[in-house]
Design an enzyme around this catalytic site. Structure first.
Site, PDB file in Angstrom:
ATOM      1  N   THR A 102      25.325  60.314 -80.095  1.00 49.47           N
ATOM      2  CA  THR A 102      24.353  59.276 -80.600  1.00 49.47           C
ATOM      3  C   THR A 102      23.302  60.197 -81.227  1.00 49.47           C
ATOM      4  O   THR A 102      22.601  59.703 -82.147  1.00 49.47           O
ATOM      5  CB  THR A 102      23.768  58.403 -79.401  1.00 49.47           C
ATOM      6  OG1 THR A 102      24.637  57.470 -78.978  1.00 49.47           O
ATOM      7  CG2 THR A 102      22.506  57.613 -79.858  1.00 49.47           C
ATOM      8  N   SER A 141      27.781  51.920 -85.942  1.00 52.33           N
ATOM      9  CA  SER A 141      27.331  52.341 -84.342  1.00 52.33           C
ATOM     10  C   SER A 141      27.959  53.702 -84.470  1.00 52.33           C
ATOM     11  O   SER A 141      28.807  54.129 -85.074  1.00 52.33           O
ATOM     12  CB  SER A 141      28.063  51.451 -83.553  1.00 52.33           C
ATOM     13  OG  SER A 141      28.107  52.001 -82.256  1.00 52.33           O
ATOM     14  N   THR A 142      27.204  54.365 -83.597  1.00 52.61           N
ATOM     15  CA  THR A 142      27.648  55.860 -83.232  1.00 52.61           C
ATOM     16  C   THR A 142      28.991  55.779 -82.845  1.00 52.61           C
ATOM     17  O   THR A 142      29.905  56.665 -83.291  1.00 52.61           O
ATOM     18  CB  THR A 142      27.048  56.626 -82.210  1.00 52.61           C
ATOM     19  OG1 THR A 142      25.465  56.632 -82.541  1.00 52.61           O
ATOM     20  CG2 THR A 142      27.421  57.759 -81.817  1.00 52.61           C
ATOM     21  N   ASN A 143      29.404  54.708 -82.250  1.00 53.52           N
ATOM     22  CA  ASN A 143      30.802  54.690 -81.493  1.00 53.52           C
ATOM     23  C   ASN A 143      31.941  54.664 -82.583  1.00 53.52           C
ATOM     24  O   ASN A 143      33.158  54.732 -82.364  1.00 53.52           O
ATOM     25  CB  ASN A 143      30.686  53.571 -80.767  1.00 53.52           C
ATOM     26  CG  ASN A 143      29.936  53.479 -79.496  1.00 53.52           C
ATOM     27  OD1 ASN A 143      29.348  54.631 -79.461  1.00 53.52           O
ATOM     28  ND2 ASN A 143      29.721  52.518 -78.712  1.00 53.52           N
ATOM     29  N   THR A 188      66.251  92.922 -75.466  1.00 57.55           N
ATOM     30  CA  THR A 188      66.154  91.749 -74.662  1.00 57.55           C
ATOM     31  C   THR A 188      65.672  92.372 -73.174  1.00 57.55           C
ATOM     32  O   THR A 188      66.110  93.264 -72.759  1.00 57.55           O
ATOM     33  CB  THR A 188      67.506  91.023 -74.457  1.00 57.55           C
ATOM     34  OG1 THR A 188      68.401  91.678 -74.046  1.00 57.55           O
ATOM     35  CG2 THR A 188      67.721  90.453 -75.944  1.00 57.55           C
ATOM     36  N   HIS A 189      64.916  91.652 -72.647  1.00 52.90           N
ATOM     37  CA  HIS A 189      64.167  91.837 -71.328  1.00 52.90           C
ATOM     38  C   HIS A 189      63.416  93.205 -71.390  1.00 52.90           C
ATOM     39  O   HIS A 189      63.287  94.424 -70.404  1.00 52.90           O
ATOM     40  CB  HIS A 189      65.486  91.985 -70.031  1.00 52.90           C
ATOM     41  CG  HIS A 189      66.230  90.902 -69.880  1.00 52.90           C
ATOM     42  ND1 HIS A 189      65.591  90.123 -68.892  1.00 52.90           N
ATOM     43  CD2 HIS A 189      67.056  90.271 -70.413  1.00 52.90           C
ATOM     44  CE1 HIS A 189      66.612  88.899 -68.880  1.00 52.90           C
ATOM     45  NE2 HIS A 189      67.352  89.036 -69.966  1.00 52.90           N
ATOM     46  N   SER A 319      39.004 105.302 -81.416  1.00 52.59           N
ATOM     47  CA  SER A 319      38.433 105.732 -80.018  1.00 52.59           C
ATOM     48  C   SER A 319      37.197 106.404 -80.460  1.00 52.59           C
ATOM     49  O   SER A 319      36.881 107.241 -81.374  1.00 52.59           O
ATOM     50  CB  SER A 319      39.226 106.755 -79.585  1.00 52.59           C
ATOM     51  OG  SER A 319      38.914 107.139 -78.422  1.00 52.59           O
ATOM     52  N   SER A 320      36.186 106.226 -79.650  1.00 53.29           N
ATOM     53  CA  SER A 320      34.655 106.948 -79.836  1.00 53.29           C
ATOM     54  C   SER A 320      34.925 108.270 -79.306  1.00 53.29           C
ATOM     55  O   SER A 320      34.098 108.966 -78.999  1.00 53.29           O
ATOM     56  CB  SER A 320      33.781 106.220 -78.848  1.00 53.29           C
ATOM     57  OG  SER A 320      33.886 105.993 -77.701  1.00 53.29           O
ATOM     58  N   LYS A 325      42.789 108.983 -83.274  1.00 46.62           N
ATOM     59  CA  LYS A 325      43.418 107.758 -82.606  1.00 46.62           C
ATOM     60  C   LYS A 325      43.130 106.782 -83.303  1.00 46.62           C
ATOM     61  O   LYS A 325      42.007 106.144 -84.030  1.00 46.62           O
ATOM     62  CB  LYS A 325      42.761 107.568 -81.217  1.00 46.62           C
ATOM     63  CG  LYS A 325      43.801 106.654 -80.329  1.00 46.62           C
ATOM     64  CD  LYS A 325      43.338 106.514 -78.827  1.00 46.62           C
ATOM     65  CE  LYS A 325      44.229 105.663 -77.955  1.00 46.62           C
ATOM     66  NZ  LYS A 325      43.969 104.307 -78.126  1.00 46.62           N
ATOM     67  N   GLU A 332      45.031  93.083 -82.188  1.00 44.93           N
ATOM     68  CA  GLU A 332      43.982  92.629 -81.004  1.00 44.93           C
ATOM     69  C   GLU A 332      43.165  91.604 -81.114  1.00 44.93           C
ATOM     70  O   GLU A 332      43.059  90.625 -80.343  1.00 44.93           O
ATOM     71  CB  GLU A 332      43.569  93.940 -80.466  1.00 44.93           C
ATOM     72  CG  GLU A 332      44.389  94.954 -79.838  1.00 44.93           C
ATOM     73  CD  GLU A 332      43.642  96.574 -79.982  1.00 44.93           C
ATOM     74  OE1 GLU A 332      44.371  97.258 -79.521  1.00 44.93           O
ATOM     75  OE2 GLU A 332      42.570  96.604 -80.578  1.00 44.93           O
TER      76      GLU A 332
END
Length: 465
Positions: A102, A141-143, A188-189, A319-320, A325, A332
């Site tokens: 609303t 109506s809002t609805n 696999t696995h 990397s810092s 790297k 990610e």
């Protein structure tokens, strides 16, 4: 300290000060005070969709002779400015707000009304010229407004997602062709398995995205059926018999979407199933993208102590503290986006089941989470495609070395020497590190010519007699 200029407006609860410069009014000001929750504001596409509903309502109400054309046309002109994004800063209600939305609906009504008043030469808050409820919200109506705007906004944003998915699929297919001659060890696995071509792996990724894209398209169809005209409870109270049809026709015109009127306005108001369905399709896409991103991270792991079968394009130092790297940051980031989409889907599911009787009052959170999911998926997959998938290269030597030393090669011997004999050879290869080919020849199981024919790399990745 300079005192901010205000004007006083009145609603059914009494009088309240509103910033003089604001295009919103008293009911929006109350909502701002009531809901200082997240600082999150409505998505620009949802603001745009809401204004489209107001433009369409003015059109429909003028067509049936209910709204003075002078007022109706100025409402449309004001709504067009909102559609164009001119007044986005005036939509100030938190996304976590009064049930059913609303507050957002009134924010829209007040902004359009006050801008229309200004166009007519009046002063903001001079609602005898254009009233937020009596004129901008006429026959509504809002609805029925809020869920209709939800549908329009979702469809508009999904229209932007589809070509992004098409490009993603295309890039994966291109990599499938580029890498079609690269033999590698299947797994696999997470253990050595039969050989496979890298291009075959990527063809599977492309097909998965194509199917996800199709599921989203199918799920989107339900959103096109609008419940506008149901008014407060689905009965259409305070609306003209022709209003619904004219309203949907006007929405179709202003939005460019292929929308249709619902034949049951009660169901449209009660049920949020269409939003659950499209959110589910987005969740499924997210699951597939997570799986692909994880595979790419695994295949590129290393470069010395991992699989290192592929190389992802470097986009930033990784990397810092560790010089040189480089991390799989695009994959990610993609994982995190997709996790968030899955979380949004749970929120949508819980909110959809929380409706009671004639209305689901949890629509604002459904709307926010759905539009956010579409937006972040669209942006993420776009950059993931161009800054990661497009630039993937292959380490052919590493792939071939793994393929030639994989104990999974023993599988191809089953039809020739039998499972048990092949298992003995495989175990010796695993224990000694000797290639299967050498062991088979040393034991006199097969001749060098027979072994070379059976262990042909390409033949091992396709059906054979």
């Amino acid at each position: 300290m300079e005192t901010k200029k205000v004007r006083k407006e009145k609603d059914s609860l009494g009088e309240l000060e509103v910033p003089e410069s604001a295009y919103y009014g008293v009911q929006t000001a109350r909502a701002v005070a009531n809901f200082p929750i997240s600082g999150l504001r409505p998505h620009p596409t949802f603001i745009r969709a809401s204004a489209m509903i107001k433009w369409a309502a003015a059109q429909a109400n003028m067509a049936i002779g209910k709204l003075d054309p002078k007022i109706g046309k100025i409402i449309q002109k004001s709504a067009e400015e909102v559609i164009d994004g001119k007044w986005n800063d005036q939509f100030v209600v938190d996304v976590f707000q009064a049930g059913a939305g609303t507050s957002h609906n009134m924010n829209t009504n007040e902004v359009i009304a006050n801008r229309a008043i200004e166009m007519l030469g009046g002063r903001r808050g001079e609602y005898k010229l254009v009233h937020p409820n009596d004129h901008v919200n006429m026959s509504q109506s809002t609805n029925d407004v809020f869920p209709t705007a939800m549908r329009v906004a979702a469809l508009l944003m999904l229209r932007d997602l589809d070509p992004v998915l098409a490009r993603f699929e295309k890039r994966l297919s291109e990599k499938a062709k580029e890498f079609d001659d690269v033999i590698k060890s299947g797994r696999t696995h997470l253990q050595d398995a039969v050989p496979i071509r890298l291009g075959q792996e990527f063809s599977g990724y492309a097909r998965a995205i194509a199917r996800s894209r199709k599921r989203i398209a199918v799920a989107s169809e339900g959103l096109k059926e609008l419940g506008i005209g149901g008014s407060a409870a689905g009965t259409g109270i305070n609306t003209h018999p022709d209003y619904k049809k004219k309203m949907v026709s006007a929405v179709k015109k202003i939005s460019g979407l292929d929308v249709v009127p619902s034949n049951n306005l009660f169901e449209r108001m009660q049920s949020m199933a269409d939003f659950v369905e499209i959110s589910g399709a987005l969740r499924e896409l997210a699951v597939e993208v997570i799986r692909i991103a994880n595979d790419l991270r695994l295949l590129s792991s290393g470069p010395r102590t991992g699989l290192a079968e592929i190389v992802l394009p470097p986009v930033q130092p990784g990397s810092s503290i560790m010089p040189g790297k480089v991390n799989p940051v695009m994959a990610e980031m993609t994982n995190m986006v997709c996790f968030h989409v899955i979380g949004n889907d749970l929120t949508i599911t819980m909110a959809a089941q929380a409706g009671q009787l004639e209305l689901n009052v949890m629509m604002p959170v459904i709307n926010f989470n759905l539009l956010q999911s579409v937006e972040i998926l669209t942006r993420d997959i776009d950059v993931f495609t161009e800054r990661c998938i497009k630039g993937i290269t292959v380490n052919r030597e590493r792939c071939r070395a793994y393929a030639e030393t994989s104990v999974g090669l023993a599988t191809i011997l089953n039809p020739t020497i039998g499972y048990e004999a092949a298992a003995v050879v495989a175990k010796e290869s695993a224990a000694t590190g000797k290639p299967l080919r050498d062991i088979i020849i040393e034991k006199g199981i097969l001749s060098p010519k027979e072994v070379d024919e059976i262990l042909d790399p390409v033949k091992m990745t396709e059906p054979s007699a």
